[in-house]
Write an enzyme that holds these catalytic residues in place. Structure first.
Site, PDB file in Angstrom:
ATOM      1  N   GLY A 283      -3.131 -12.624  -3.404  1.00  0.00           N
ATOM      2  CA  GLY A 283      -2.128 -11.587  -3.151  1.00  0.00           C
ATOM      3  C   GLY A 283      -0.815 -11.838  -3.869  1.00  0.00           C
ATOM      4  N   LEU A 284      -0.844 -12.726  -4.885  1.00  0.00           N
ATOM      5  CA  LEU A 284       0.382 -13.024  -5.635  1.00  0.00           C
ATOM      6  C   LEU A 284       0.269 -12.518  -7.084  1.00  0.00           C
ATOM      7  CD1 LEU A 284       1.087 -16.652  -4.302  1.00  0.00           C
ATOM      8  CD2 LEU A 284       1.992 -14.491  -3.433  1.00  0.00           C
ATOM      9  N   SER A 285      -0.691 -11.632  -7.319  1.00  0.00           N
ATOM     10  CA  SER A 285      -0.830 -10.948  -8.617  1.00  0.00           C
ATOM     11  C   SER A 285      -1.264 -11.839  -9.766  1.00  0.00           C
ATOM     12  CB  SER A 285       0.482 -10.253  -9.010  1.00  0.00           C
ATOM     13  OG  SER A 285       0.789  -9.267  -8.109  1.00  0.00           O
ATOM     14  N   SER A 286      -2.213 -12.723  -9.496  1.00  0.00           N
ATOM     15  CA  SER A 286      -2.685 -13.579 -10.586  1.00  0.00           C
ATOM     16  C   SER A 286      -3.363 -12.758 -11.681  1.00  0.00           C
ATOM     17  CB  SER A 286      -3.633 -14.654 -10.060  1.00  0.00           C
ATOM     18  OG  SER A 286      -4.738 -14.052  -9.409  1.00  0.00           O
TER      19      SER A 286
ATOM     20  N   GLU B 112      -6.704  -3.545 -15.588  1.00  0.00           N
ATOM     21  CA  GLU B 112      -7.255  -3.955 -14.293  1.00  0.00           C
ATOM     22  C   GLU B 112      -8.413  -3.026 -13.893  1.00  0.00           C
ATOM     23  OE1 GLU B 112      -6.096  -6.612 -12.506  1.00  0.00           O
ATOM     24  OE2 GLU B 112      -7.270  -6.280 -10.681  1.00  0.00           O
TER      25      GLU B 112
ATOM     26  N   ASP C  51       2.401  -4.687  -8.949  1.00  0.00           N
ATOM     27  CA  ASP C  51       2.301  -6.027  -9.524  1.00  0.00           C
ATOM     28  C   ASP C  51       2.889  -6.054 -10.932  1.00  0.00           C
ATOM     29  OD1 ASP C  51       0.835  -6.081  -7.243  1.00  0.00           O
ATOM     30  OD2 ASP C  51      -1.110  -6.337  -8.208  1.00  0.00           O
TER      31      ASP C  51
ATOM     32  N   HIS D  85       0.833  -1.209   0.000  1.00  0.00           N
ATOM     33  CA  HIS D  85       0.000   0.000   0.000  1.00  0.00           C
ATOM     34  C   HIS D  85       0.868   1.261   0.000  1.00  0.00           C
ATOM     35  CE1 HIS D  85      -3.870  -2.005   0.202  1.00  0.00           C
ATOM     36  NE2 HIS D  85      -3.287  -2.886   0.999  1.00  0.00           N
TER      37      HIS D  85
ATOM     38  N   GLY E 125      -6.669 -14.726  -6.386  1.00  0.00           N
ATOM     39  CA  GLY E 125      -7.147 -14.022  -5.192  1.00  0.00           C
ATOM     40  C   GLY E 125      -6.299 -14.273  -3.970  1.00  0.00           C
TER      41      GLY E 125
ATOM     42  N   ASP F  81       2.560   1.831  -3.267  1.00  0.00           N
ATOM     43  CA  ASP F  81       2.784   2.138  -4.698  1.00  0.00           C
ATOM     44  C   ASP F  81       1.927   3.302  -5.171  1.00  0.00           C
ATOM     45  OD1 ASP F  81       0.449   0.517  -4.664  1.00  0.00           O
ATOM     46  OD2 ASP F  81       1.035  -0.688  -6.394  1.00  0.00           O
TER      47      ASP F  81
HETATM   48  C1  GLA Z   1      -2.505  -4.965  -4.869  1.00  0.00           C
HETATM   49  C2  GLA Z   1      -2.427  -3.857  -5.915  1.00  0.00           C
HETATM   50  C3  GLA Z   1      -1.054  -3.198  -5.894  1.00  0.00           C
HETATM   51  C4  GLA Z   1      -0.646  -2.772  -4.496  1.00  0.00           C
HETATM   52  C5  GLA Z   1      -0.886  -3.899  -3.490  1.00  0.00           C
HETATM   53  C6  GLA Z   1      -0.654  -3.468  -2.068  1.00  0.00           C
HETATM   54  O1  GLA Z   1      -1.635  -6.002  -5.187  1.00  0.00           O
HETATM   55  O2  GLA Z   1      -2.673  -4.379  -7.191  1.00  0.00           O
HETATM   56  O3  GLA Z   1      -1.022  -2.104  -6.792  1.00  0.00           O
HETATM   57  O4  GLA Z   1      -1.303  -1.601  -4.114  1.00  0.00           O
HETATM   58  O5  GLA Z   1      -2.193  -4.424  -3.590  1.00  0.00           O
HETATM   59  O6  GLA Z   1       0.689  -3.142  -1.889  1.00  0.00           O
END
Ligand code: GLA
Length: 342
Positions: A106-109, A138, A150, A20, A104, A22
């Site tokens: 938190g690994l940017s799928s 997105e 991400d 949180h 879903g 970026d």
């Molecule tokens: C998600 C968002 C990112 C970032 C993180 C928290 O992954 O896609 O841009 O804000 O949450 O760090």
């Protein structure tokens, strides 16, 4: 699929520290990981046709038609349509998606899927343009006003390296990841939906704080004390988290995992207490990791509200991550997204 003509691969990412930050123009220390999304396909005119075992339903997108992205079903078709709107490919393809990345979590799928899709649609702009395109996709696909953490991690990943990203100017510095350490990722079993979470609300609080005290990465804790209530807490997290990233980057370069681990655990406390994006299950996993021999520190990773925790440990300290949470991985920093023509 039999005899594909191209494959594309986009890794996921794990954020070691700096969440949180970026969208506030701050700092983060992520790496691309060896879990990711592969698309194999054959080009064809006019249509993108995709199927996957990872998600329900098939997607057929006519490239000549303007789509109402937000109403496409199945839902993952919205990513396909949003990326197609950005890339405007000159030809379509028929293909399949395989993913080793949990969704879903938190690994940017979703960013990995968007970037893989853009490469499959033969996007040929710069790497930075690719990251920005995925960020816009997105927002268009699921309405999440995400930052660039991400996308930059996935595009600019380098094997054996983490990276310090400064979102003030999106500059990236790769830092060698010590070979005697492991990155452990444990799934909480709680799947989170960013669009349904309070992500946009948290971002708005940070913007409000920045309007009052200036860019948060340059502000001090004393500056945040002039704010009230939740705004003050949110700003305090961002200000302190940026400082933790700075210190972690120095400690990682000096191969000082003790300091990095302590900063990670402090980061978790800040995300839990000030930013309020943790859950009791994530807190419990962090506590469990912190009493495991050989672990230096742990924190939730990504947006929070469920998903995964990440820990730094001595190599081999956790031989079976599944035993700790039901589902876990030892991940390795890898190269970024790529396209391969066969
Ligand atoms: C998600 C968002 C990112 C970032 C993180 C928290 O992954 O896609 O841009 O804000 O949450 O760090």
């Amino acid at each position: 699929m039999t005899n594909p003509r191209f494959t594309v691969y986009a890794p996921g990412r794990v954020n070691l520290i700096g969440d949180h930050t970026d969208y506030a123009g701050g700092l983060a220390l992520p790496c691309a990981i060896d879990l990711g999304v592969t698309i194999a396909g054959i080009h064809q005119p006019g249509r993108v046709e995709l199927q996957t075992d990872a998600l329900e339903g098939n997607v057929v997108l006519d490239l000549g038609t303007k789509h109402d992205v937000a109403s496409i079903e199945p839902r993952w078709g919205r990513y396909v349509a949003a990326v197609a709107q950005e890339v405007r490919p000159s030809q379509g393809f028929i293909g399949s998606i395989e993913s080793t990345l949990p969704t879903g979590a938190g690994l940017s799928s979703s960013a990995a899927l968007e970037i893989a899709l853009a490469l499959a649609m033969e996007f040929n702009g710069s790497q930075m343009e690719l990251a920005l395109l995925a960020q816009r996709s997105e927002l268009a696909a699921v309405g999440v006003p995400c930052g660039l953490l991400d996308q930059l991690s996935i595009v600019f990943g380098r094997a054996g390296h983490a990276m310090v990203i400064d979102f003030a100017d999106n500059s990236i510095e790769h830092v060698a990841f010590p070979e005697d350490l492991d990155v452990v990722v444990l799934h909480s079993g709680q799947e989170r939906q960013l669009a349904d979470s309070h992500y946009a609300e948290r971002r708005a609080s940070c913007e409000l704080a920045a309007d009052r005290i200036g860019p948060l990465p340059k502000a001090t804790i004393a500056d945040t004390n002039t704010l009230d209530g939740d705004t003050r807490r949110r700003a305090r997290h961002v200000v302190s988290e940026c400082e933790r990233v700075r210190q972690s980057a120095v400690a990682l370069r000096e191969n000082d995992p003790t300091t990095v681990g302590q900063l990670m655990t402090q980061s978790h406390a800040s995300l839990r207490d000030d930013f309020q994006v943790s859950t009791p299950v994530l807190d419990e996993l962090v506590d469990r990791l912190n009493i495991t021999p050989g672990v230096y520190g742990a924190r939730l990773t990504g947006a929070g509200f469920g998903g995964c925790v990440v820990a730094l440990s001595d190599r081999g300290a956790i031989s079976d991550p599944n035993a700790l949470s039901g589902r876990g991985w030892i991940v390795h920093p890898t190269d970024g997204a790529r396209r391969k023509t066969i």
